[in-house]
Design an enzyme around this catalytic site. Structure first.
Site, mmCIF file in Angstrom:
data_model
loop_
_atom_site.group_PDB
_atom_site.id
_atom_site.type_symbol
_atom_site.label_atom_id
_atom_site.label_comp_id
_atom_site.label_asym_id
_atom_site.label_seq_id
_atom_site.Cartn_x
_atom_site.Cartn_y
_atom_site.Cartn_z
ATOM 1 N N GLU A 139 35.577 31.909 32.113
ATOM 2 C CA GLU A 139 36.014 31.695 33.980
ATOM 3 C C GLU A 139 34.951 29.957 33.483
ATOM 4 O O GLU A 139 33.835 30.375 33.953
ATOM 5 C CB GLU A 139 35.305 32.799 34.503
ATOM 6 C CG GLU A 139 35.905 32.970 36.346
ATOM 7 C CD GLU A 139 35.201 34.539 36.391
ATOM 8 O OE1 GLU A 139 36.091 34.898 37.030
ATOM 9 O OE2 GLU A 139 34.081 34.258 37.929
ATOM 10 N N ASP B 98 41.617 37.720 39.805
ATOM 11 C CA ASP B 98 40.386 37.167 39.837
ATOM 12 C C ASP B 98 39.566 36.935 39.430
ATOM 13 O O ASP B 98 38.159 36.283 39.835
ATOM 14 C CB ASP B 98 38.987 38.199 41.489
ATOM 15 C CG ASP B 98 38.858 37.426 42.295
ATOM 16 O OD1 ASP B 98 39.054 35.837 42.825
ATOM 17 O OD2 ASP B 98 37.434 37.979 42.400
ATOM 18 N N ARG C 1 35.694 42.271 35.072
ATOM 19 C CA ARG C 1 35.707 41.602 34.577
ATOM 20 C C ARG C 1 36.527 40.828 33.414
ATOM 21 O O ARG C 1 37.690 41.651 32.839
ATOM 22 C CB ARG C 1 34.181 41.686 33.258
ATOM 23 C CG ARG C 1 33.069 41.476 34.901
ATOM 24 C CD ARG C 1 32.392 40.503 35.011
ATOM 25 N NE ARG C 1 31.423 40.274 35.567
ATOM 26 C CZ ARG C 1 31.132 40.886 37.180
ATOM 27 N NH1 ARG C 1 32.526 40.545 37.310
ATOM 28 N NH2 ARG C 1 29.837 40.557 37.224
ATOM 29 N N HIS D 115 37.416 33.671 41.745
ATOM 30 C CA HIS D 115 36.370 35.694 42.024
ATOM 31 C C HIS D 115 36.067 35.075 43.275
ATOM 32 O O HIS D 115 34.859 35.095 43.697
ATOM 33 C CB HIS D 115 35.021 34.770 41.224
ATOM 34 C CG HIS D 115 34.132 35.388 40.935
ATOM 35 N ND1 HIS D 115 34.021 36.016 39.171
ATOM 36 C CD2 HIS D 115 33.605 36.641 41.307
ATOM 37 C CE1 HIS D 115 33.097 36.662 39.255
ATOM 38 N NE2 HIS D 115 33.246 37.098 39.978
#
Length: 333
Positions: free
Chosen positions: A272, A267, A243, A291
């Site tokens: 986000e 990622d 995260r 992601h």
């Protein structure tokens, strides 16, 4: 046994493939078409007879209102990862089983991580970007930059939860040393994983690639600071499939501006996606993937298959392999 699918239409077709739906239909009377949040809100009485619910992304919030309309509900099969966004205190107050496909989702994350560890040990992103941006093709002995390679190099894993352990297992066939930071893991577990336990600082100081797998908790928010990145070895890499908020992103960015030898493969970010104009979009030593480490495409059917297998255990009266308690739910990313 009566049941319903309650989740987004797209997730329904993605998670519960044709084979999974067929197997579930042999064991459960799916007495109504696919339901979504809106259809449940418009007709909550449809929940009354449901003993089991199959859900996933875009599924319902299991709050007091929902539960009061589902008095016969005994088990929830969540065909995705973390259940944090769907459970409430009201749910935990009811004697309802819940199981998740978090273990199925861990597999592609570990596979993605392995691919990036090996690529970063070759400094693959560094040379790919350099070739494209400089318009030059450097070969062989002309490569003056240090390349760790995948022989006797050191890989650092932060947190040995399900994904971190899977990464360690995937690394066993390779000639690399694996070190790890996890204060909750015993020496015996570390030996089985062929991992040397270290402090967090030692992981960043000694690893050629550092891979982050820490769940986002109050205690882990901003756990990784700029000082950790400053301590990294020359030409080393950092991978985050966990995260974004576990990292002090602004401090990381400042170090990456100065330490152009360090590669970051992200990622996940916080927020986000990154805000418009974030240096993460343009820094030459940052690779952003949207992601994608978790289940995608055909991989999603694995999550549905895990729920079929859990259903079979439930019907046989066997313990659910991936059942989640209130305590366990707080530790899953």
């Amino acid at each position: 046994m009566k049941g319903l699918y309650v989740l987004m239409e797209g997730a329904y077709h993605t998670i519960y493939g044709e084979n999974e739906r067929e197997d579930i239909s042999k064991l459960v009377d799916i007495y109504a078409p696919l339901q979504e949040r809106q259809s449940i809100a418009e007709n909550p009485s449809i929940l009354h007879d449901a003993e089991v619910i199959f859900t996933g992304w875009g599924g319902p919030l299991l709050n007091e209102t929902f539960l009061s309309n589902a008095p016969n509900l005994k088990a929830v099969f969540y065909g995705a990862g973390s259940i944090k966004r769907c459970v409430t205190d009201a749910f935990w107050g009811r004697d309802i089983l819940i199981t998740s496909a978090f273990a199925a989702n861990a597999i592609p994350v570990a596979e993605y991580t392995l691919s990036q560890i090996l690529f970063c040990l070759k400094r693959g992103w560094h040379y790919a970007n350099k070739t494209k941006n400089d318009g030059t093709y450097i070969m062989g002995m002309n490569m003056l930059d240090y390349v760790p390679g995948a022989y006797r190099s050191t890989v650092g894993i932060i947190s040995l939860g399900m994904i971190g352990r899977k990464v360690c297992e995937l690394l066993k066939p390779f000639d690399v040393q694996v070190i790890a930071y996890d204060p909750f893991v015993s020496g015996e577990v570390a030996r089985k994983l062929n991992v040397k336990l270290c402090t967090l600082e030692e992981v960043f100081e000694n690893a050629d690639v550092v891979s982050l797998h820490t769940p986002l908790l109050k205690e882990t928010e901003n756990m990784i600071s700029g000082e950790h990145f400053k301590a990294m070895k020359p030409s080393s890499s950092f991978i985050n499939t966990s995260r974004g908020a576990v990292v002090k992103e602004s401090e990381m960015i400042e170090v990456l501006k100065e330490r152009t030898d360090i590669q970051a493969v992200l990622d996940v970010t916080h927020p986000e996606p990154p805000v418009e104009g974030s240096p993460l979009y343009t820094l030459p030593n940052v690779v952003l993937t949207p992601h994608i480490a978790g289940s995608m495409g055909g991989e999603c059917n694995r999550m549905g298959r895990y729920m079929v297998e859990e259903l079979e255990r439930y019907i046989k009266g066997e313990p659910l392999r991936w059942a989640i308690s209130k305590e366990k739910a707080t530790t899953l990313a």
